[in-house]
Scaffold this active site. Sequence first.
Site, short mmCIF file in Angstrom:
data_model
loop_
_atom_site.label_atom_id
_atom_site.label_comp_id
_atom_site.label_asym_id
_atom_site.label_seq_id
_atom_site.Cartn_x
_atom_site.Cartn_y
_atom_site.Cartn_z
N LYS A 174 1.28 3.00 3.70
CA LYS A 174 1.73 3.37 2.97
C LYS A 174 1.61 3.82 1.86
O LYS A 174 1.41 3.10 0.83
CB LYS A 174 2.95 2.40 3.12
CG LYS A 174 4.66 2.05 2.88
CD LYS A 174 4.28 0.93 1.61
CE LYS A 174 5.74 0.34 3.24
NZ LYS A 174 6.38 -1.16 2.82
N PHE A 219 11.40 -1.43 3.84
CA PHE A 219 10.57 -2.85 4.47
C PHE A 219 11.17 -2.67 6.22
O PHE A 219 11.78 -3.03 6.81
CB PHE A 219 11.31 -4.07 3.73
CG PHE A 219 10.23 -5.42 4.35
CD1 PHE A 219 8.63 -5.30 3.44
CD2 PHE A 219 10.94 -6.69 4.90
CE1 PHE A 219 8.42 -6.33 3.93
CE2 PHE A 219 10.13 -7.39 5.39
CZ PHE A 219 9.10 -7.06 4.48
N GLU A 226 -5.19 -2.64 11.79
CA GLU A 226 -4.40 -3.37 11.17
C GLU A 226 -2.47 -2.55 11.92
O GLU A 226 -2.57 -1.50 12.08
CB GLU A 226 -4.44 -2.31 10.11
CG GLU A 226 -5.23 -3.51 9.05
CD GLU A 226 -4.31 -5.16 8.29
OE1 GLU A 226 -3.32 -5.41 9.22
OE2 GLU A 226 -4.33 -5.29 7.65
N ASP A 230 -0.85 -1.14 3.40
CA ASP A 230 -0.21 -1.24 2.06
C ASP A 230 -0.48 -1.26 0.52
O ASP A 230 -1.16 0.24 0.50
CB ASP A 230 1.04 -2.66 2.04
CG ASP A 230 2.29 -2.74 1.00
OD1 ASP A 230 2.44 -1.99 0.51
OD2 ASP A 230 3.10 -3.55 1.39
#
Length: 183
Positions: free
Chosen positions: A132, A153, A100, A104
């Site tokens: 994250k 971001f 990946e 998130d």
Amino acid sequence: MNKDIERIVLSEEQLANMVKGAAAWLDERFKDTNTPPLAISILKGSVFFYCDVVRAMKTPVQLDFMTVSSYGNSTESSGIPKIVMDLDASVYGRDVIMVEDIVDSGNTLHKLKSFILERGAKSFTIVTLFDKPSRRKAPIAADYSCCEIGDEFIVGYGLDYAQQYRSLPYIGVLKREVYEKKN
């Protein structure tokens, strides 16, 4: 540097070193495997990292791809991952490596892990470029993460915003005004 990037977080050289670390970890984990593991890339975000990792590995692997969508053109996950393109290969009795770009919310990987294990995979290993944890909503963790990041971001090296910035050779923080004006 691209005009929409606030700052560079990781250079090409730093990314290359992270790839080597991930490949070495995978080689060690699967060194005694008789059957090549099935390495899966979730398109499109992980493809740069995926290709670099599997090329850096000494362990033979079989390659396959899936497309899963949960973001669309937003910076926020919808929380409902949708499989757009499924695997060609069978996972039954196989060691599966899910490569990946970023973990998130964890919603997508949580669903995919269940999906793959229900199909009879022998094992499910998650390798991610970025983790994250501050945004985690599902009970899932990567087995190997190259880098933990905060709630910024980021784009580049496969990561995008609205299908842009994927081809940047580095990881950068996208300027807030770029995505705030579109949302």
